[in-house]
Write a protein that holds these residues in place. Structure first.
Motif, PDB file in Angstrom:
ATOM      1  N   ALA A  80       0.831  -1.208   0.000  1.00 22.58           N
ATOM      2  CA  ALA A  80       0.000   0.000   0.000  1.00 22.58           C
ATOM      3  C   ALA A  80       0.861   1.251   0.000  1.00 22.58           C
ATOM      4  CB  ALA A  80      -0.911  -0.008   1.210  1.00 22.58           C
TER       5      ALA A  80
ATOM      6  N   ILE B 269      -0.629   5.221  -1.490  1.00 18.94           N
ATOM      7  CA  ILE B 269      -1.561   6.113  -0.779  1.00 18.94           C
ATOM      8  C   ILE B 269      -1.207   7.553  -1.073  1.00 18.94           C
ATOM      9  CG2 ILE B 269      -2.327   6.842   1.492  1.00 18.94           C
ATOM     10  CD1 ILE B 269      -1.331   4.103   2.455  1.00 18.94           C
TER      11      ILE B 269
ATOM     12  N   ALA C 193      -4.792  10.981   2.277  1.00 17.85           N
ATOM     13  CA  ALA C 193      -5.490   9.963   3.040  1.00 17.85           C
ATOM     14  C   ALA C 193      -4.721   9.562   4.294  1.00 17.85           C
ATOM     15  CB  ALA C 193      -5.733   8.737   2.174  1.00 17.85           C
ATOM     16  N   ALA C 194      -3.428   9.352   4.143  1.00 19.94           N
ATOM     17  CA  ALA C 194      -2.658   8.820   5.265  1.00 19.94           C
ATOM     18  C   ALA C 194      -2.670   9.732   6.490  1.00 19.94           C
ATOM     19  CB  ALA C 194      -1.237   8.518   4.817  1.00 19.94           C
TER      20      ALA C 194
ATOM     21  N   ALA D 147      -4.868  11.547   7.568  1.00 23.70           N
ATOM     22  CA  ALA D 147      -6.164  11.558   8.242  1.00 23.70           C
ATOM     23  C   ALA D 147      -6.098  10.709   9.496  1.00 23.70           C
ATOM     24  CB  ALA D 147      -7.238  11.030   7.304  1.00 23.70           C
ATOM     25  N   ILE D 148      -5.235   9.717   9.479  1.00 26.70           N
ATOM     26  CA  ILE D 148      -4.910   8.959  10.684  1.00 26.70           C
ATOM     27  C   ILE D 148      -4.126   9.895  11.592  1.00 26.70           C
ATOM     28  CG2 ILE D 148      -3.226   7.233  11.430  1.00 26.70           C
ATOM     29  CD1 ILE D 148      -5.655   5.859  10.826  1.00 26.70           C
ATOM     30  N   GLU D 149      -4.264   9.665  12.905  1.00 27.76           N
ATOM     31  CA  GLU D 149      -3.666  10.619  13.831  1.00 27.76           C
ATOM     32  C   GLU D 149      -2.157  10.764  13.673  1.00 27.76           C
ATOM     33  OE1 GLU D 149      -3.408   7.070  17.006  1.00 27.76           O
ATOM     34  OE2 GLU D 149      -5.098   8.439  16.894  1.00 27.76           O
ATOM     35  N   THR D 150      -1.644  11.789  14.304  1.00 26.91           N
ATOM     36  CA  THR D 150      -0.226  12.081  14.448  1.00 26.91           C
ATOM     37  C   THR D 150       0.559  12.115  13.142  1.00 26.91           C
ATOM     38  OG1 THR D 150       0.191   9.757  14.953  1.00 26.91           O
ATOM     39  CG2 THR D 150       0.033  11.265  16.808  1.00 26.91           C
TER      40      THR D 150
ATOM     41  N   ARG E   7       2.849  14.012  12.419  1.00 26.49           N
ATOM     42  CA  ARG E   7       3.678  15.048  12.993  1.00 26.49           C
ATOM     43  C   ARG E   7       4.785  15.453  12.034  1.00 26.49           C
ATOM     44  NH1 ARG E   7       6.276  11.744  15.162  1.00 26.49           N
ATOM     45  NH2 ARG E   7       5.841  10.946  13.100  1.00 26.49           N
ATOM     46  N   SER E   8       5.435  16.544  12.368  1.00 24.74           N
ATOM     47  CA  SER E   8       6.516  17.009  11.515  1.00 24.74           C
ATOM     48  C   SER E   8       7.571  15.912  11.439  1.00 24.74           C
ATOM     49  CB  SER E   8       7.140  18.255  12.124  1.00 24.74           C
ATOM     50  OG  SER E   8       7.406  18.014  13.503  1.00 24.74           O
ATOM     51  N   PRO E   9       7.966  15.502  10.259  1.00 24.53           N
ATOM     52  CA  PRO E   9       8.993  14.461  10.164  1.00 24.53           C
ATOM     53  C   PRO E   9      10.365  15.064  10.430  1.00 24.53           C
ATOM     54  CG  PRO E   9       8.381  15.204   8.003  1.00 24.53           C
ATOM     55  CD  PRO E   9       7.531  15.991   8.958  1.00 24.53           C
TER      56      PRO E   9
ATOM     57  N   GLU F  36       0.919  21.522  19.395  1.00 25.27           N
ATOM     58  CA  GLU F  36       1.253  20.806  18.173  1.00 25.27           C
ATOM     59  C   GLU F  36       1.613  21.713  17.014  1.00 25.27           C
ATOM     60  OE1 GLU F  36      -1.552  17.786  17.258  1.00 25.27           O
ATOM     61  OE2 GLU F  36      -1.409  16.888  19.261  1.00 25.27           O
TER      62      GLU F  36
ATOM     63  N   PHE G  80      -7.593   0.129   8.866  1.00 25.83           N
ATOM     64  CA  PHE G  80      -7.546   1.336   8.063  1.00 25.83           C
ATOM     65  C   PHE G  80      -7.170   0.967   6.642  1.00 25.83           C
ATOM     66  CE2 PHE G  80      -4.787   4.773   6.298  1.00 25.83           C
ATOM     67  CZ  PHE G  80      -5.793   5.691   6.061  1.00 25.83           C
TER      68      PHE G  80
ATOM     69  N   PRO H 230      -7.089   3.177   3.125  1.00 27.90           N
ATOM     70  CA  PRO H 230      -7.398   4.475   2.506  1.00 27.90           C
ATOM     71  C   PRO H 230      -8.262   4.332   1.262  1.00 27.90           C
ATOM     72  CG  PRO H 230      -5.091   3.865   2.183  1.00 27.90           C
ATOM     73  CD  PRO H 230      -5.667   2.880   3.146  1.00 27.90           C
TER      74      PRO H 230
ATOM     75  N   ALA I  45     -11.503   7.009   4.613  1.00 32.66           N
ATOM     76  CA  ALA I  45     -10.413   7.867   5.068  1.00 32.66           C
ATOM     77  C   ALA I  45     -10.221   7.757   6.571  1.00 32.66           C
ATOM     78  CB  ALA I  45     -10.682   9.312   4.677  1.00 32.66           C
TER      79      ALA I  45
ATOM     80  N   VAL J 208       0.154   5.659   9.359  1.00 31.08           N
ATOM     81  CA  VAL J 208      -0.390   4.337   9.058  1.00 31.08           C
ATOM     82  C   VAL J 208      -0.578   4.211   7.550  1.00 31.08           C
ATOM     83  CG1 VAL J 208      -2.300   2.755   9.437  1.00 31.08           C
ATOM     84  CG2 VAL J 208      -1.571   4.271  11.265  1.00 31.08           C
TER      85      VAL J 208
ATOM     86  N   TRP K  10       5.414  10.974  20.044  1.00 31.27           N
ATOM     87  CA  TRP K  10       4.057  11.100  19.484  1.00 31.27           C
ATOM     88  C   TRP K  10       3.791  12.519  19.007  1.00 31.27           C
ATOM     89  CZ3 TRP K  10       1.365   8.366  24.199  1.00 31.27           C
ATOM     90  CH2 TRP K  10       1.573   6.991  24.094  1.00 31.27           C
TER      91      TRP K  10
ATOM     92  N   GLY L 293       7.759  14.706  15.839  1.00 31.40           N
ATOM     93  CA  GLY L 293       8.368  13.750  14.925  1.00 31.40           C
ATOM     94  C   GLY L 293       9.845  14.009  14.672  1.00 31.40           C
TER      95      GLY L 293
END
Ligand code: SF4
Ligand code: FES
Lengths: 145, 254
Positions: A2, A5, A9-10, A12-15, A17-19, A110, B32, B34, B38, B117, B180, B183
């Motif tokens: 997968a 993506i 879309a991705a 939309a899942i939590e966190t 965060r800044s990479p 955040e 999940f 996609p 979503a 994810v 968390w 990042g």
């Protein structure tokens, strides 16, 4: 797999965060965080004595709070020892608390904007408290009418 | 031969749990996809299990018998490769190292937290590996190349023994509340990797690595929550390793 993506879309899942940016990027390497960490330990130990001592003298030692008044404070601050004590307590406690809150903001805020403004508010208030406090300690006049 | 017969007739059950014991457990899995939705969805599956079944066996049962669309990583199935770290009943564990019977009648299973994810229990590990690479996790030697092994005393080897055991499963890093939210934080696993070389008497790159971990997003972000030590399936004292790096940084300066 997968891996196709789309970016929308991705996250939309939590966190999302800044990479990690860079390694070895533009940020100058300083020892600020090291000193901040050390300061927290050292000021913590000092405050333990300063604050507990202060509480003991003010609330328990002969007469406790009842005896505190203008005269009592004036008498105490006639000695440079107690002025230094109070000044140390003021500066250490304020900086210790400020650095602690800075950490909390870094941990929990955040968005970069939120972080920035919360920290500005924090620094301004800390500066105000320290300035006001030291002003009183240095310019205290026991003969004020 | 009978062996081949056995294998061909009972193929799915041979490596998955068998229903003979009659006990079942509910797996609540955070799904999940996609391409479907979503948003993540919780789905429950009822799975039979034996007392000797690990959670990975139960996941296999779901994938092979109930819902083939379930995705998760696994390879060795014996706690060696580090592919199947997941959040099990709220704690990061390797699915192949926990027994179903120890997890209660309803087990919640989520992907490890803090990495994007991709599908079901599969996360993008790249940010994790980025941090790992950034600490130069390889021998940096100086001087002449020796003509035989670089010798080391047993005591010197012992110094970093704990951190050699890491299998890069990311259970520690993704259990860390600082990671968390941030990042850019290196995360415990990268520090374990750095520790392994910083305290190796044969290595000459300690200063370089300490400099890197002295950065704003380095060891000083660590809040000694101990989540990482609790999560590590290899029993590595992760928090202790991070503290040792901090100490090395302090004593280098003073
Ligand atoms: S230190 Fe432990 S939890 Fe962290 S990546 Fe290595 S094996 Fe996994
Ligand atoms: S599958 Fe290899 S560690 Fe679990």
């Amino acid at each position: 797999m997968a891996t196709t993506i789309n970016g929308a879309a991705a996250p939309a899942i939590e966190t999302p965060r800044s990479p990690r940016r860079r390694p070895g990027g533009p940020k100058a390497r300083t020892n600020f965080e090291l000193y901040a960490w050390l300061f927290m330990r050292i000021s913590g130990v000092l405050l333990l004595f300063l604050v507990l001592g202060h509480l003991f003298i003010m609330n328990i030692l002969d007469g406790g709070v009842q005896r505190i008044g203008f005269g009592f404070v004036a008498g105490r601050w006639a000695s440079p020892f107690w002025r230094t004590w109070d000044l140390l307590m003021l500066v250490l406690a304020e900086l210790h608390g400020t650095n602690g809150l800075r950490t909390v903001i870094n941990d929990y805020a955040e968005r970069a904007q939120t972080r920035f403004w919360l920290k500005m508010l924090l620094y301004v208030s800390a500066g105000l408290v320290i300035t006001l406090g030291s002003l009183v300690i240095f310019t205290f006049d026991p003969n004020i009418s | 031969m009978t062996v081949t017969d056995d294998l061909s007739t009972t193929a799915p059950a041979a490596s998955g749990p068998t229903a003979t014991a009659g006990r079942t457990v509910t797996l609540k899995i955070r799904r999940f996809d996609p391409e479907v939705s979503a948003k993540p969805l919780w789905k429950s599956y009822t799975v039979p299990f034996d007392p000797s079944d690990r959670l990975l066996d139960a996941l296999h049962y779901v994938k092979w018998n109930l819902d083939g669309s379930l995705s998760f990583r696994r390879s060795c199935a014996h706690g060696v490769c580090g592919s199947d770290a997941m959040r099990i009943n709220g704690s990061n564990r390797l699915a192949c190292k926990v027994l179903v019977k120890d997890l209660g009648p309803e087990i919640s299973i989520e992907p490890i937290k803090g990495l994007p994810v991709e599908k079901d229990l599969i996360v993008d590990m790249e940010p994790f590996f980025d941090a790992f690479r950034a600490v130069k996790p390889y021998l940096i030697a100086e001087g002449h190349e020796p003509t035989r092994e670089r010798l080391q005393s047993a005591a010197d080897r012992e110094r970093f023994d704990d951190t050699t055991k890491c299998i890069m499963c990311a259970a520690c890093t993704t259990s860390c509340p600082v990671f968390w939210n941030d990042g850019e934080y290196f995360g415990p696993a990268a520090m374990v990797a750095a520790h392994r070389f910083i305290f190796d008497s044969r290595d000459a790159g300690a200063d370089e690595r300490l400099e890197i971990l002295n950065e704003r997003e380095g060891v000083w972000r660590c809040r000694t929550t101990f989540n990482c030590s609790n999560a590590c399936p290899r029993g590595i004292q992760v928090t202790k390793a991070i503290q040792e790096v901090k100490r090395a940084l302090i004593f280098r300066r003073f």
